[in-house]
Design an enzyme around this catalytic site. Structure first.
Site, PDB file in Angstrom:
ATOM      1  N   LEU A 126       0.872  -1.176   0.000  1.00 19.33           N
ATOM      2  CA  LEU A 126       0.000   0.000   0.000  1.00 19.33           C
ATOM      3  C   LEU A 126       0.907   1.223   0.000  1.00 19.33           C
ATOM      4  O   LEU A 126       1.981   1.207   0.595  1.00 19.33           O
ATOM      5  CB  LEU A 126      -0.892   0.036   1.253  1.00 19.33           C
ATOM      6  N   ASP A 127       0.461   2.284  -0.658  1.00 16.43           N
ATOM      7  CA  ASP A 127       1.231   3.523  -0.651  1.00 16.43           C
ATOM      8  C   ASP A 127       1.412   4.016   0.783  1.00 16.43           C
ATOM      9  O   ASP A 127       0.556   3.798   1.652  1.00 16.43           O
ATOM     10  CB  ASP A 127       0.513   4.602  -1.468  1.00 16.43           C
ATOM     11  N   ARG A 128       2.500   4.721   1.008  1.00 12.98           N
ATOM     12  CA  ARG A 128       2.837   5.167   2.362  1.00 12.98           C
ATOM     13  C   ARG A 128       1.726   5.984   3.031  1.00 12.98           C
ATOM     14  O   ARG A 128       1.436   5.774   4.218  1.00 12.98           O
ATOM     15  CB  ARG A 128       4.143   5.967   2.328  1.00 12.98           C
ATOM     16  N   THR A 160      -1.428   5.784   2.576  1.00 16.18           N
ATOM     17  CA  THR A 160      -2.672   5.014   2.572  1.00 16.18           C
ATOM     18  C   THR A 160      -2.731   4.098   3.788  1.00 16.18           C
ATOM     19  O   THR A 160      -1.706   3.660   4.303  1.00 16.18           O
ATOM     20  CB  THR A 160      -2.758   4.173   1.278  1.00 16.18           C
TER      21      THR A 160
END
Length: 233
Positions: free
Chosen positions: A68-70, A72
């Site tokens: 997951l993106d940081r 998110t």
């Protein structure tokens, strides 16, 4: 099998765990795997949790199957065994894992529900993906389905299901239709969130256990902030 919080120790919220898998609720700001920042990745935190809980000597095996993106939040699955890892990888590649996200946007979407199809091209220099309406060189097809599930005072809550898993896919595609996610400066929102998060949450996941062959269904609690709280009120 439905979700319950198994452990919430040292800021690590474990939502599901057995011999082969562990599913955790990622906080905003955590990185799933190590990067050039040198910050401690979530994978190392999970390894330490396993090592301590089971008093394991030596190195702990942990396989990362997705990220997951940081900024998110939400569900991240790790494999605890070498048997489960390739099987989980296969489930992701064959799209046999159903992932549902929640996103908060300020602008009303063009339609109440829709399927978005774009071609995304990643720029590694600024770590950003640009969505195009037609295929261009080095682009990858991206498909998601969204619907508006709640009208808030100044925002809209969207439920999103991914058909493909591209770099920054949800962020880029929603920005392309004029609905960037709250706090997402990179993709066009007008201001950041105080904690550098964005209001994108990996909410729910369903799949058949790769070893035990039983259905798994896990839902991640939302972060505690006034806007996310309003989504549940």
């Amino acid at each position: 099998m439905s979700c319950k919080i198994v452990s919430n120790k040292d800021n690590l919220q474990v939502l599901y765990e057995d011999n082969h898998l562990i599913i955790v609720n990622k906080r905003a700001g955590d990185i799933v795997q190590g990067d050039k920042t040198g910050d401690t990745p979530l994978s190392d935190v999970v390894k330490a949790y396993i090592k301590g809980k089971y008093n394991k000597p030596g190195n702990v095996f942990l396989g990362t199957v997705h990220r997951l993106d940081r900024p998110t939040t939400g569900l991240v699955i790790f494999a605890k065994t070498s048997k489960a890892l390739p099987r989980l990888n296969k489930l992701f590649l064959s799209k046999d894992i159903q992932k549902t996200y929640w996103a908060v946007v300020k602008k009303e979407t063009p339609k109440h529900k829709d399927t978005l199809i774009h071609w995304l091209k990643k720029n590694p220099k600024n770590n950003k993906s640009t969505a195009h309406l037609k295929e261009i060189r080095d682009s990858k097809k991206a498909i998601l389905h969204y619907k508006t599930i709640k009208k808030l005072d100044n925002y809209y809550l969207l439920e999103i299901q991914l058909e493909t898993g591209r770099h920054h896919q949800i962020r880029s595609q929603l920005s392309k239709i004029g609905c960037p996610i709250k706090g997402d400066l990179k993709y066009g929102f007008d201001r950041s969130n105080k904690d550098a998060s964005i209001h994108l949450h990996a909410r729910h996941i369903e799949f058949i256990h790769p070893v035990r062959k039983e259905p798994i269904s896990v839902e991640a609690p939302l972060p505690s902030d006034p806007l996310w709280n309003a989504c549940l009120s």
